[in-house]
Design a protein around this motif. Sequence first.
Motif, PDB file in Angstrom:
ATOM      1  N   TYR A 179      -6.243  -3.002   4.339  1.00 29.35           N
ATOM      2  CA  TYR A 179      -6.281  -2.506   2.964  1.00 29.35           C
ATOM      3  C   TYR A 179      -4.892  -2.682   2.327  1.00 29.35           C
ATOM      4  CZ  TYR A 179     -10.818  -0.124   3.570  1.00 29.35           C
ATOM      5  OH  TYR A 179     -12.141   0.173   3.765  1.00 29.35           O
ATOM      6  N   ALA A 180      -4.865  -2.613   0.985  1.00 30.96           N
ATOM      7  CA  ALA A 180      -3.600  -2.795   0.277  1.00 30.96           C
ATOM      8  C   ALA A 180      -3.528  -1.868  -0.919  1.00 30.96           C
ATOM      9  CB  ALA A 180      -3.447  -4.247  -0.177  1.00 30.96           C
ATOM     10  N   VAL A 181      -2.321  -1.668  -1.400  1.00 34.75           N
ATOM     11  CA  VAL A 181      -2.098  -0.930  -2.638  1.00 34.75           C
ATOM     12  C   VAL A 181      -1.172  -1.765  -3.513  1.00 34.75           C
ATOM     13  CG1 VAL A 181      -0.175   0.394  -1.606  1.00 34.75           C
ATOM     14  CG2 VAL A 181      -1.306   1.247  -3.678  1.00 34.75           C
ATOM     15  N   VAL A 182      -1.489  -1.837  -4.803  1.00 34.55           N
ATOM     16  CA  VAL A 182      -0.603  -2.480  -5.773  1.00 34.55           C
ATOM     17  C   VAL A 182      -0.137  -1.419  -6.756  1.00 34.55           C
ATOM     18  CG1 VAL A 182      -1.718  -4.734  -5.540  1.00 34.55           C
ATOM     19  CG2 VAL A 182      -2.509  -3.171  -7.298  1.00 34.55           C
ATOM     20  N   TYR A 183       1.109  -1.551  -7.185  1.00 34.01           N
ATOM     21  CA  TYR A 183       1.697  -0.549  -8.080  1.00 34.01           C
ATOM     22  C   TYR A 183       2.852  -1.196  -8.838  1.00 34.01           C
ATOM     23  CZ  TYR A 183       4.851  -0.237  -4.043  1.00 34.01           C
ATOM     24  OH  TYR A 183       5.701  -0.535  -3.012  1.00 34.01           O
ATOM     25  N   PRO A 184       3.265  -0.613  -9.958  1.00 34.29           N
ATOM     26  CA  PRO A 184       4.354  -1.214 -10.734  1.00 34.29           C
ATOM     27  C   PRO A 184       5.652  -1.278  -9.931  1.00 34.29           C
ATOM     28  CG  PRO A 184       3.178   0.407 -12.053  1.00 34.29           C
ATOM     29  CD  PRO A 184       2.685   0.566 -10.650  1.00 34.29           C
ATOM     30  N   SER A 185       6.310  -2.415  -9.947  1.00 38.96           N
ATOM     31  CA  SER A 185       7.573  -2.568  -9.229  1.00 38.96           C
ATOM     32  C   SER A 185       8.667  -1.678  -9.798  1.00 38.96           C
ATOM     33  CB  SER A 185       8.029  -4.029  -9.274  1.00 38.96           C
ATOM     34  OG  SER A 185       7.084  -4.875  -8.657  1.00 38.96           O
ATOM     35  N   SER A 186       8.477  -1.202 -11.003  1.00 36.63           N
ATOM     36  CA  SER A 186       9.459  -0.320 -11.639  1.00 36.63           C
ATOM     37  C   SER A 186       9.424   1.093 -11.073  1.00 36.63           C
ATOM     38  CB  SER A 186       9.210  -0.264 -13.148  1.00 36.63           C
ATOM     39  OG  SER A 186       7.874   0.141 -13.415  1.00 36.63           O
ATOM     40  N   SER A 187       8.425   1.392 -10.235  1.00 31.50           N
ATOM     41  CA  SER A 187       8.270   2.744  -9.691  1.00 31.50           C
ATOM     42  C   SER A 187       9.285   3.013  -8.583  1.00 31.50           C
ATOM     43  CB  SER A 187       6.869   2.929  -9.108  1.00 31.50           C
ATOM     44  OG  SER A 187       5.871   2.669 -10.051  1.00 31.50           O
ATOM     45  N   LEU A 188       9.862   4.222  -8.586  1.00 30.78           N
ATOM     46  CA  LEU A 188      10.606   4.677  -7.416  1.00 30.78           C
ATOM     47  C   LEU A 188       9.607   4.900  -6.290  1.00 30.78           C
ATOM     48  CD1 LEU A 188      13.191   7.263  -8.809  1.00 30.78           C
ATOM     49  CD2 LEU A 188      13.724   5.215  -7.479  1.00 30.78           C
ATOM     50  N   HIS A 189       9.941   4.426  -5.089  1.00 35.17           N
ATOM     51  CA  HIS A 189       9.036   4.613  -3.961  1.00 35.17           C
ATOM     52  C   HIS A 189       9.834   4.631  -2.661  1.00 35.17           C
ATOM     53  CE1 HIS A 189       9.410   0.271  -4.702  1.00 35.17           C
ATOM     54  NE2 HIS A 189       9.209   0.104  -3.400  1.00 35.17           N
ATOM     55  N   LYS A 190       9.203   5.109  -1.600  1.00 32.07           N
ATOM     56  CA  LYS A 190       9.860   5.184  -0.302  1.00 32.07           C
ATOM     57  C   LYS A 190       8.823   5.102   0.800  1.00 32.07           C
ATOM     58  CE  LYS A 190       9.773  10.276   0.032  1.00 32.07           C
ATOM     59  NZ  LYS A 190      10.600  11.497   0.203  1.00 32.07           N
ATOM     60  N   VAL A 191       9.288   4.868   2.033  1.00 27.55           N
ATOM     61  CA  VAL A 191       8.458   4.972   3.228  1.00 27.55           C
ATOM     62  C   VAL A 191       9.069   6.066   4.085  1.00 27.55           C
ATOM     63  CG1 VAL A 191       7.600   3.815   5.304  1.00 27.55           C
ATOM     64  CG2 VAL A 191       7.776   2.544   3.152  1.00 27.55           C
ATOM     65  N   THR A 192       8.292   7.107   4.359  1.00 27.58           N
ATOM     66  CA  THR A 192       8.820   8.232   5.122  1.00 27.58           C
ATOM     67  C   THR A 192       9.069   7.821   6.576  1.00 27.58           C
ATOM     68  OG1 THR A 192       6.634   9.059   5.737  1.00 27.58           O
ATOM     69  CG2 THR A 192       7.572   9.848   3.653  1.00 27.58           C
ATOM     70  N   ALA A 193       9.875   8.600   7.271  1.00 30.40           N
ATOM     71  CA  ALA A 193      10.245   8.276   8.646  1.00 30.40           C
ATOM     72  C   ALA A 193       9.032   8.263   9.562  1.00 30.40           C
ATOM     73  CB  ALA A 193      11.280   9.280   9.154  1.00 30.40           C
ATOM     74  N   VAL A 194       8.949   7.253  10.387  1.00 25.64           N
ATOM     75  CA  VAL A 194       7.931   7.210  11.429  1.00 25.64           C
ATOM     76  C   VAL A 194       8.413   8.097  12.581  1.00 25.64           C
ATOM     77  CG1 VAL A 194       6.842   5.735  13.163  1.00 25.64           C
ATOM     78  CG2 VAL A 194       7.035   4.940  10.818  1.00 25.64           C
ATOM     79  N   THR A 195       7.573   9.008  13.011  1.00 21.83           N
ATOM     80  CA  THR A 195       7.955   9.923  14.092  1.00 21.83           C
ATOM     81  C   THR A 195       7.284   9.570  15.414  1.00 21.83           C
ATOM     82  OG1 THR A 195       6.209  11.468  13.433  1.00 21.83           O
ATOM     83  CG2 THR A 195       8.391  11.803  12.467  1.00 21.83           C
ATOM     84  N   LYS A 196       6.264   8.715  15.350  1.00 21.07           N
ATOM     85  CA  LYS A 196       5.582   8.294  16.567  1.00 21.07           C
ATOM     86  C   LYS A 196       4.818   7.014  16.287  1.00 21.07           C
ATOM     87  CE  LYS A 196       2.323   9.985  20.090  1.00 21.07           C
ATOM     88  NZ  LYS A 196       1.425  11.114  20.483  1.00 21.07           N
ATOM     89  N   GLY A 197       4.839   6.075  17.255  1.00 22.43           N
ATOM     90  CA  GLY A 197       4.093   4.838  17.088  1.00 22.43           C
ATOM     91  C   GLY A 197       4.850   3.798  16.284  1.00 22.43           C
ATOM     92  N   THR A 198       4.120   2.778  15.822  1.00 19.13           N
ATOM     93  CA  THR A 198       4.696   1.657  15.076  1.00 19.13           C
ATOM     94  C   THR A 198       3.854   1.382  13.842  1.00 19.13           C
ATOM     95  OG1 THR A 198       5.584   0.629  17.090  1.00 19.13           O
ATOM     96  CG2 THR A 198       5.313  -0.788  15.161  1.00 19.13           C
ATOM     97  N   ARG A 199       4.539   1.213  12.734  1.00 20.31           N
ATOM     98  CA  ARG A 199       3.869   0.890  11.456  1.00 20.31           C
ATOM     99  C   ARG A 199       4.179  -0.549  11.097  1.00 20.31           C
ATOM    100  NH1 ARG A 199       5.220   0.428   5.899  1.00 20.31           N
ATOM    101  NH2 ARG A 199       3.904   1.596   4.415  1.00 20.31           N
ATOM    102  N   LEU A 200       3.161  -1.396  11.024  1.00 18.61           N
ATOM    103  CA  LEU A 200       3.302  -2.784  10.603  1.00 18.61           C
ATOM    104  C   LEU A 200       2.671  -2.966   9.229  1.00 18.61           C
ATOM    105  CD1 LEU A 200       2.347  -4.780  13.837  1.00 18.61           C
ATOM    106  CD2 LEU A 200       4.625  -4.624  12.820  1.00 18.61           C
ATOM    107  N   ALA A 201       3.332  -3.734   8.387  1.00 22.64           N
ATOM    108  CA  ALA A 201       2.786  -3.987   7.049  1.00 22.64           C
ATOM    109  C   ALA A 201       3.369  -5.284   6.515  1.00 22.64           C
ATOM    110  CB  ALA A 201       3.104  -2.829   6.102  1.00 22.64           C
ATOM    111  N   ALA A 202       2.745  -5.798   5.477  1.00 21.77           N
ATOM    112  CA  ALA A 202       3.282  -6.929   4.727  1.00 21.77           C
ATOM    113  C   ALA A 202       3.530  -6.459   3.303  1.00 21.77           C
ATOM    114  CB  ALA A 202       2.309  -8.103   4.738  1.00 21.77           C
ATOM    115  N   ILE A 203       4.596  -6.959   2.715  1.00 20.47           N
ATOM    116  CA  ILE A 203       4.918  -6.597   1.332  1.00 20.47           C
ATOM    117  C   ILE A 203       5.140  -7.861   0.517  1.00 20.47           C
ATOM    118  CG2 ILE A 203       5.900  -4.328   1.875  1.00 20.47           C
ATOM    119  CD1 ILE A 203       8.677  -5.627   1.816  1.00 20.47           C
ATOM    120  N   THR A 204       4.837  -7.767  -0.760  1.00 21.24           N
ATOM    121  CA  THR A 204       5.097  -8.887  -1.658  1.00 21.24           C
ATOM    122  C   THR A 204       5.249  -8.368  -3.072  1.00 21.24           C
ATOM    123  OG1 THR A 204       4.380 -11.112  -2.293  1.00 21.24           O
ATOM    124  CG2 THR A 204       2.677  -9.421  -2.180  1.00 21.24           C
TER     125      THR A 204
END
Length: 226
Positions: free
Chosen positions: A148-173
């Motif tokens: 699944y994917a999410v699209v949003y305005p590039s002008s938005s402030l955004h963050k990725v919270t700390a991973v506390t367990k496991g591995t998060r893989l994603a693609a960005i563009t």
Amino acid sequence: MIIIDKILSAEDVAHYRAELTTLPWENGDKTAMGMAASVKNNNQADAKDPQVRQLANNLLAHLGNNPKIVSAALPHKIFPPCFNRYQQSEEYGYHVDAAIMRLPDSSDVIRSDVSMTVFLSEPEEYEGGELVIATEFGEQVIKLPAGYAVVYPSSSLHKVTAVTKGTRLAAITWMQSMVADSNLRNTLYQLDQSIQELVKNQNASRGELDRLHNVYHNLIRQFTVL
């Protein structure tokens, strides 16, 4: 902010994940610009590696052929997707994406109007790692199934919270839209989605659909900047 489901099949996700285990990774802060570099703590697949480029081009084909992405972003140019990885204690603090990005190995640039994250890990495979987007309605927290994917305005402030367990893989563009104004782009998306729903309705008048199509395409013609 628009959720797009099942951009990638389970088989596609498995293929990307298998390939990414064999490819070279580097510190993500090398690819960040300006203030973003100081809050970026993750790893990114080496975009100069030929196999990574091939994987990115393969994903690019998926994105370009997805009708909902075309409807939501009206893309004119798309930056080659980048693959990122977050493991324990890794995060990416609040930042805004660069407004202008130079395409790899090119003198061409794109204006980043639309950002996209494609999730490659299942939500239960890691703890933390939520994509948080600041909007006028408050923080929106996103953690989607793989593919699944999410699209949003590039002008938005955004963050990725700390991973506390496991591995998060994603693609960005990032995409330069043919329609720069995000509010107008959203209006066009809503209009197009309504038209698509009406097309499925056997009782919908062909004449009314033709008029709606006419309005939609004339609005794009009026506001498109190439």
